[in-house]
Write a protein that holds these residues in place. Structure first.
Motif, PDB file in Angstrom:
ATOM      1  N   GLU A 311      14.977  16.842  11.483  1.00  0.00           N
ATOM      2  CA  GLU A 311      14.856  16.820  12.936  1.00  0.00           C
ATOM      3  C   GLU A 311      14.020  17.994  13.446  1.00  0.00           C
ATOM      4  O   GLU A 311      13.854  18.157  14.659  1.00  0.00           O
ATOM      5  CB  GLU A 311      16.239  16.865  13.585  1.00  0.00           C
ATOM      6  CG  GLU A 311      17.086  15.622  13.342  1.00  0.00           C
ATOM      7  CD  GLU A 311      16.584  14.396  14.102  1.00  0.00           C
ATOM      8  OE1 GLU A 311      15.763  14.565  15.032  1.00  0.00           O
ATOM      9  OE2 GLU A 311      17.015  13.278  13.777  1.00  0.00           O
ATOM     10  N   GLU A 312      13.505  18.828  12.544  1.00  0.00           N
ATOM     11  CA  GLU A 312      12.702  19.970  12.955  1.00  0.00           C
ATOM     12  C   GLU A 312      11.441  19.496  13.678  1.00  0.00           C
ATOM     13  O   GLU A 312      10.915  18.428  13.402  1.00  0.00           O
ATOM     14  CB  GLU A 312      12.323  20.812  11.728  1.00  0.00           C
ATOM     15  CG  GLU A 312      13.510  21.447  11.021  1.00  0.00           C
ATOM     16  CD  GLU A 312      14.109  20.583   9.919  1.00  0.00           C
ATOM     17  OE1 GLU A 312      14.895  21.110   9.114  1.00  0.00           O
ATOM     18  OE2 GLU A 312      13.786  19.368   9.862  1.00  0.00           O
ATOM     19  N   ARG A 313      10.938  20.352  14.598  1.00  0.00           N
ATOM     20  CA  ARG A 313       9.812  19.947  15.432  1.00  0.00           C
ATOM     21  C   ARG A 313       8.472  20.457  14.887  1.00  0.00           C
ATOM     22  O   ARG A 313       8.396  21.494  14.234  1.00  0.00           O
ATOM     23  CB  ARG A 313       9.983  20.482  16.862  1.00  0.00           C
ATOM     24  CG  ARG A 313      11.120  19.840  17.626  1.00  0.00           C
ATOM     25  CD  ARG A 313      11.005  18.336  17.654  1.00  0.00           C
ATOM     26  NE  ARG A 313       9.733  17.864  18.211  1.00  0.00           N
ATOM     27  CZ  ARG A 313       9.319  16.613  18.124  1.00  0.00           C
ATOM     28  NH1 ARG A 313      10.041  15.692  17.484  1.00  0.00           N
ATOM     29  NH2 ARG A 313       8.178  16.251  18.674  1.00  0.00           N
ATOM     30  N   ILE A 314       7.421  19.698  15.191  1.00  0.00           N
ATOM     31  CA  ILE A 314       6.061  20.104  14.857  1.00  0.00           C
ATOM     32  C   ILE A 314       5.601  21.196  15.822  1.00  0.00           C
ATOM     33  O   ILE A 314       6.110  21.317  16.940  1.00  0.00           O
ATOM     34  CB  ILE A 314       5.096  18.899  14.905  1.00  0.00           C
ATOM     35  CG1 ILE A 314       5.179  18.190  16.266  1.00  0.00           C
ATOM     36  CG2 ILE A 314       5.404  17.927  13.770  1.00  0.00           C
ATOM     37  CD1 ILE A 314       4.190  17.059  16.426  1.00  0.00           C
ATOM     38  N   PHE A 315       4.628  21.988  15.382  1.00  0.00           N
ATOM     39  CA  PHE A 315       4.129  23.061  16.233  1.00  0.00           C
ATOM     40  C   PHE A 315       2.673  23.374  15.888  1.00  0.00           C
ATOM     41  O   PHE A 315       2.170  23.022  14.818  1.00  0.00           O
ATOM     42  CB  PHE A 315       4.998  24.324  16.095  1.00  0.00           C
ATOM     43  CG  PHE A 315       5.050  24.902  14.702  1.00  0.00           C
ATOM     44  CD1 PHE A 315       4.185  25.916  14.296  1.00  0.00           C
ATOM     45  CD2 PHE A 315       5.990  24.440  13.774  1.00  0.00           C
ATOM     46  CE1 PHE A 315       4.238  26.448  13.023  1.00  0.00           C
ATOM     47  CE2 PHE A 315       6.061  24.969  12.492  1.00  0.00           C
ATOM     48  CZ  PHE A 315       5.173  25.975  12.109  1.00  0.00           C
ATOM     49  N   SER A 316       2.007  24.034  16.832  1.00  0.00           N
ATOM     50  CA  SER A 316       0.691  24.611  16.594  1.00  0.00           C
ATOM     51  C   SER A 316       0.836  26.126  16.722  1.00  0.00           C
ATOM     52  O   SER A 316       1.918  26.630  17.035  1.00  0.00           O
ATOM     53  CB  SER A 316      -0.338  24.063  17.588  1.00  0.00           C
ATOM     54  OG  SER A 316       0.084  24.294  18.926  1.00  0.00           O
ATOM     55  N   ILE A 317      -0.236  26.842  16.468  1.00  0.00           N
ATOM     56  CA  ILE A 317      -0.211  28.294  16.557  1.00  0.00           C
ATOM     57  C   ILE A 317      -1.202  28.753  17.621  1.00  0.00           C
ATOM     58  O   ILE A 317      -2.368  28.333  17.624  1.00  0.00           O
ATOM     59  CB  ILE A 317      -0.565  28.947  15.207  1.00  0.00           C
ATOM     60  CG1 ILE A 317       0.495  28.615  14.166  1.00  0.00           C
ATOM     61  CG2 ILE A 317      -0.709  30.455  15.356  1.00  0.00           C
ATOM     62  CD1 ILE A 317       1.868  29.216  14.431  1.00  0.00           C
ATOM     63  N   GLU A 318      -0.732  29.585  18.547  1.00  0.00           N
ATOM     64  CA  GLU A 318      -1.584  30.135  19.600  1.00  0.00           C
ATOM     65  C   GLU A 318      -1.316  31.631  19.712  1.00  0.00           C
ATOM     66  O   GLU A 318      -0.178  32.035  19.996  1.00  0.00           O
ATOM     67  CB  GLU A 318      -1.301  29.433  20.929  1.00  0.00           C
ATOM     68  CG  GLU A 318      -2.239  29.834  22.052  1.00  0.00           C
ATOM     69  CD  GLU A 318      -2.009  29.020  23.314  1.00  0.00           C
ATOM     70  OE1 GLU A 318      -1.990  29.635  24.392  1.00  0.00           O
ATOM     71  OE2 GLU A 318      -1.838  27.792  23.200  1.00  0.00           O
ATOM     72  N   ASN A 319      -2.339  32.418  19.463  1.00  0.00           N
ATOM     73  CA  ASN A 319      -2.211  33.881  19.496  1.00  0.00           C
ATOM     74  C   ASN A 319      -1.076  34.377  18.598  1.00  0.00           C
ATOM     75  O   ASN A 319      -0.368  35.331  18.921  1.00  0.00           O
ATOM     76  CB  ASN A 319      -1.981  34.373  20.932  1.00  0.00           C
ATOM     77  CG  ASN A 319      -3.150  34.060  21.845  1.00  0.00           C
ATOM     78  OD1 ASN A 319      -4.308  34.128  21.421  1.00  0.00           O
ATOM     79  ND2 ASN A 319      -2.867  33.684  23.078  1.00  0.00           N
ATOM     80  N   GLY A 320      -0.897  33.685  17.471  1.00  0.00           N
ATOM     81  CA  GLY A 320       0.106  34.090  16.505  1.00  0.00           C
ATOM     82  C   GLY A 320       1.494  33.551  16.750  1.00  0.00           C
ATOM     83  O   GLY A 320       2.412  33.786  15.947  1.00  0.00           O
TER      84      GLY A 320
END
Length: 325
Positions: A311-320
């Motif tokens: 159930e963990e969520r996807i993410f992107s990286i912005e400024n670390g």
């Protein structure tokens, strides 16, 4: 109507309650079963409210999203439609009109109807022989625009369109899988989707052999109707310092170290999306942020606890920092 709905719903709240065990019930409960059990899932609660309120002359609907756009599972709820056309949502046997707020992002919202709707996919010429099961319904109505800001988008497909396929699907990430939430016709390798929710990450896809097959990279549909595409840059590798597997409020201790929401001793696996989930590697959590090196930049990531329900969520990286979708 609002006051009448509140009075009726207050009565329902006094004897009927939500119980997650009814997610295992094979169907919605019937009225007599709900009277006996006095428990149910959200579909049961909306049905019970409809029985009570329509019996008293109130125009009450059953609205639903097949998949949350930023969480797992789905949801159903009620709404009153006023003479002016305004939609006021509420939750049968739980929360009254004007006191109810939907908890997660909405890509698509549909309404259960009695009549057949010829605009639905099941009635279209040139549709796939097999289509995702819930999209095969004949009697639902798209009401997304009643709840959230929407826009029409044209998505250029990065993959060749297979022979005999005339539609593509727009998917959201839900409970560890990309799930089809909408469909659009393909013309000149471009699929057009209408009235979809913004500030959501989508994946364009085909449906082949009853499976979701990516038709291009995932993208963020921004609030101004722009599209930010997530493509891994394998030439620009970066380190990732991760503190959570889902959206959390960032906290920093007095010594300047970020607080982590990972379970010490638990093993996690980090993956990035490149037509499928590609593993970066595994690591065991401590009380410090978990660091992975030489990770492709510019793409979507997924940090999953080994043995979890995914159930963990996807993410992107912005400024670390992890930005959750």
């Amino acid at each position: 109507p609002i006051e009448a709905a509140r009075l009726i719903n207050d009565d329902l709240k006094s004897w009927f309650k939500f119980d997650p065990i009814y997610y295992y019930h094979p169907t919605d409960q019937g009225f007599s079963e709900m009277r006996r059990r006095r428990r149910g899932r959200c579909e049961d609660m909306t049905n019970l409210a409809i029985f009570a309120m329509r019996a008293n002359g109130l125009a009450v609907t059953s609205d639903y999203t097949p998949f949350w756009a930023d969480a797992g599972n789905n949801h159903a709820w009620n709404a009153i439609v006023t003479p002016s056309g305004k939609v006021i949502p509420f939750m049968g046997a739980e929360s009254n009109p004007n006191n109810y707020h939907l908890a997660n992002k909405l890509a698509k919202i549909y309404r259960k109807m009695y009549e057949k709707h010829p605009e639905n996919l099941i009635f279209q010429k040139g549709k796939d022989e097999k289509i995702p099961s819930w999209l095969a319904g004949k009697d639902y109505l798209d009401v997304t625009a009643d709840y959230t800001s929407v826009c029409d988008i044209a998505v250029r497909l990065a993959k060749p369109v297979p022979d005999s396929i005339g539609v593509a699907y727009l998917c959201v990430f839900n409970s560890g899988e990309w799930q089809a939430i909408d469909w659009g016709r393909i013309k000149d390798n471009t699929a057009t989707f209408k009235a979809v929710g913004a500030d959501i990450v989508y994946l364009p896809a085909f449906y082949i052999d009853e499976k979701i097959v990516p038709a291009g990279p995932p993208f963020l549909l921004t609030r101004d109707s722009g599209m930010a595409i997530f493509n891994p840059d394998k030439e620009r590798l970066i380190p990732l310092s991760l503190i959570s597997t889902t959206n959390r409020k960032l906290e920093v201790s007095t010594d300047g170290i970020s607080h982590t929401f990972l379970a010490p001793g638990q093993e996690y696996e980090l993956s990035y999306w490149d037509n499928s989930w590609q593993s970066i590697g595994k690591s065991v959590a401590t009380d410090k942020p978990m660091v992975f090196f030489d990770v492709p930049s510019g793409c979507l990531y997924w940090l999953v606890a080994i043995g979890s329900h995914r159930e963990e969520r996807i993410f992107s990286i912005e400024n670390g920092y992890q930005i959750w979708w």
